[in-house]
Design a protein around this motif. Structure first.
Motif, mmCIF file in Angstrom:
data_model
loop_
_atom_site.group_PDB
_atom_site.id
_atom_site.type_symbol
_atom_site.label_atom_id
_atom_site.label_comp_id
_atom_site.label_asym_id
_atom_site.label_seq_id
_atom_site.Cartn_x
_atom_site.Cartn_y
_atom_site.Cartn_z
ATOM 1 N N SER A 196 3.999 -4.266 26.938
ATOM 2 C CA SER A 196 2.446 -4.430 27.570
ATOM 3 C C SER A 196 1.466 -3.613 27.055
ATOM 4 O O SER A 196 0.343 -3.727 27.428
ATOM 5 C CB SER A 196 2.830 -3.949 29.184
ATOM 6 N N VAL A 197 1.454 -2.901 26.051
ATOM 7 C CA VAL A 197 0.870 -2.036 25.292
ATOM 8 C C VAL A 197 0.058 -2.506 24.047
ATOM 9 O O VAL A 197 -1.043 -2.069 23.668
ATOM 10 C CB VAL A 197 1.166 -0.557 25.117
ATOM 11 N N VAL A 198 0.551 -3.683 23.868
ATOM 12 C CA VAL A 198 0.158 -4.222 22.382
ATOM 13 C C VAL A 198 -1.184 -4.805 22.549
ATOM 14 O O VAL A 198 -1.270 -5.835 23.405
ATOM 15 C CB VAL A 198 1.156 -5.226 21.757
ATOM 16 N N GLU A 199 -2.330 -4.412 21.985
ATOM 17 C CA GLU A 199 -3.427 -5.082 22.144
ATOM 18 C C GLU A 199 -3.984 -6.420 21.251
ATOM 19 O O GLU A 199 -4.763 -7.133 21.509
ATOM 20 C CB GLU A 199 -4.663 -3.987 22.102
ATOM 21 N N ARG A 200 -3.372 -5.987 20.036
ATOM 22 C CA ARG A 200 -3.421 -7.073 19.195
ATOM 23 C C ARG A 200 -2.421 -6.950 17.776
ATOM 24 O O ARG A 200 -1.725 -5.959 17.841
ATOM 25 C CB ARG A 200 -4.831 -7.100 18.384
ATOM 26 N N GLY A 239 -0.471 -18.105 13.909
ATOM 27 C CA GLY A 239 -0.376 -18.946 14.987
ATOM 28 C C GLY A 239 0.890 -18.749 15.617
ATOM 29 O O GLY A 239 1.132 -19.089 16.792
ATOM 30 N N GLN A 240 2.085 -18.417 15.125
ATOM 31 C CA GLN A 240 3.428 -17.873 15.514
ATOM 32 C C GLN A 240 3.070 -16.786 16.616
ATOM 33 O O GLN A 240 3.666 -16.935 17.825
ATOM 34 C CB GLN A 240 4.399 -17.473 14.715
ATOM 35 N N PHE A 241 2.244 -15.678 16.415
ATOM 36 C CA PHE A 241 2.005 -14.774 17.270
ATOM 37 C C PHE A 241 1.290 -15.047 18.377
ATOM 38 O O PHE A 241 1.393 -14.743 19.648
ATOM 39 C CB PHE A 241 1.190 -13.740 16.620
ATOM 40 N N ARG A 242 0.312 -15.983 18.257
ATOM 41 C CA ARG A 242 -0.556 -16.280 19.299
ATOM 42 C C ARG A 242 0.172 -17.380 20.225
ATOM 43 O O ARG A 242 -0.244 -17.461 21.511
ATOM 44 C CB ARG A 242 -1.882 -17.172 18.511
ATOM 45 N N ALA A 243 1.092 -17.923 19.797
ATOM 46 C CA ALA A 243 2.083 -19.023 20.719
ATOM 47 C C ALA A 243 2.797 -18.094 21.705
ATOM 48 O O ALA A 243 3.216 -18.463 22.508
ATOM 49 C CB ALA A 243 2.874 -19.623 19.957
ATOM 50 N N HIS A 244 2.805 -16.807 21.420
ATOM 51 C CA HIS A 244 3.540 -15.919 22.257
ATOM 52 C C HIS A 244 2.505 -15.194 23.339
ATOM 53 O O HIS A 244 2.872 -14.042 23.937
ATOM 54 C CB HIS A 244 4.371 -14.942 21.775
ATOM 55 N N GLY A 245 1.155 -15.762 23.193
ATOM 56 C CA GLY A 245 0.262 -15.160 24.147
ATOM 57 C C GLY A 245 -0.423 -13.700 23.346
ATOM 58 O O GLY A 245 -1.085 -13.034 24.254
ATOM 59 N N ARG A 247 -2.892 -11.609 20.582
ATOM 60 C CA ARG A 247 -4.163 -11.745 19.880
ATOM 61 C C ARG A 247 -3.807 -11.376 18.344
ATOM 62 O O ARG A 247 -3.430 -10.520 18.200
ATOM 63 C CB ARG A 247 -5.131 -10.740 20.350
ATOM 64 N N ALA A 248 -4.096 -12.513 17.480
ATOM 65 C CA ALA A 248 -3.537 -12.067 16.152
ATOM 66 C C ALA A 248 -4.842 -12.478 15.045
ATOM 67 O O ALA A 248 -5.326 -13.347 15.275
ATOM 68 C CB ALA A 248 -2.470 -12.872 15.871
ATOM 69 N N ASP A 249 -5.062 -11.376 14.477
ATOM 70 C CA ASP A 249 -6.025 -11.531 13.489
ATOM 71 C C ASP A 249 -5.435 -11.262 12.185
ATOM 72 O O ASP A 249 -4.488 -10.936 11.618
ATOM 73 C CB ASP A 249 -6.991 -10.445 13.711
#
Length: 249
Positions: A196-200, A239-245, A247-249
């Motif tokens: 729950s603590v991962v912001e990005r 995109g793989q990280f984003r698919a799990h909801g 934020r990925a930069d």
């Protein structure tokens, strides 16, 4: 009275710098400590591996240097990031700098592989506003081949940060042939999404800008023949990280 309390030389420091971007929010004063237990094949700072090569430095010296740019850090919404090397190799030194920075009203960040997470007591983490957690790979065998270390301590540390409510930015270096496997990335993304603590998540493309340091040290750069990832691969992994909801930069 302890050595730290009187500002005696208690730490080994490689260097310091100002940066913006992936070292935390705003402009950061980044302190690079010396010494690291891992030997990542893509390491860009082989000159930070050994504590003996660092300069003996007091907490007071570090704080005096931070004070010279404190107004600029505060105005930009930045702060202080402890990096390395591995700052948790020197937990007393690291913890005291974090304490002094927090008391001074500065945002604090700890850049770590998590391999020595058990050296960070709850008091140290309470002084840390953000952890930049470098997860090198999610495959245990590949992690060992890439770093020479064990993945388990990093995952335990990540779960502990989650339990303590310490904000985390995950850093993932994308190395073709090493950390680009789709199943491994998806496994890591699922694990990270469960915290729950991962912001990005910062997906950092592998590069060879540190190759000159290896040459200066008389060492071969292990990944000299490995190409940088192409933009399409970088976007696929993000995109793989984003698919799990996430934020990925």
């Amino acid at each position: 009275m302890s050595d730290i309390a009187v500002g005696r030389p208690v730490g080994r420091v490689h260097s310091w710098d100002l940066s913006t971007g992936v070292d935390g929010p705003g402009t950061r004063f980044v302190l690079f400590t010396s010494g690291c237990p891992l030997r990542c094949l893509y390491c860009q700072n082989p000159d930070t591996w050994h504590m003996r090569d660092g300069r003996p430095t007091t907490v007071d010296e570090v704080m005096a240097r931070i004070d010279t740019c404190r107004a600029f850090l505060t105005a930009s919404g930045g702060g202080v990031t402890l990096s390395g090397g591995e700052p948790l190799l020197q937990p007393a030194f690291t913890g005291e700098i974090l304490r002094r920075c927090k008391e001074a009203g500065l945002h604090t960040a700890l850049d770590t592989s998590g391999n020595l997470g058990n050296r960070a007591d709850d008091a140290l983490l309470a002084r840390t506003a953000l952890v930049l957690l470098d997860i090198k790979s999610f495959d245990r065998a590949r992690y060992r081949g890439l770093t020479g270390g064990d993945l388990a301590p990093t995952l335990r540390f990540a779960r502990r940060l989650d339990a303590l409510g310490v904000p985390v930015w995950v850093r993932y270096v994308l190395v073709p042939g090493w950390t680009d496997d789709e199943a491994d990335v998806d496994g890591l993304a699922a694990f990270v999404a469960g915290l729950s603590v991962v912001e990005r998540v910062d997906v950092l493309p592998f590069h060879k800008l540190g190759a000159a340091k290896y040459a200066a040290l008389g060492r071969p750069f292990p990944l000299r023949d490995t190409p940088a990832p192409c933009p399409a691969l970088v976007e696929r992994v993000r995109g793989q990280f984003r698919a799990h909801g996430l934020r990925a930069d």
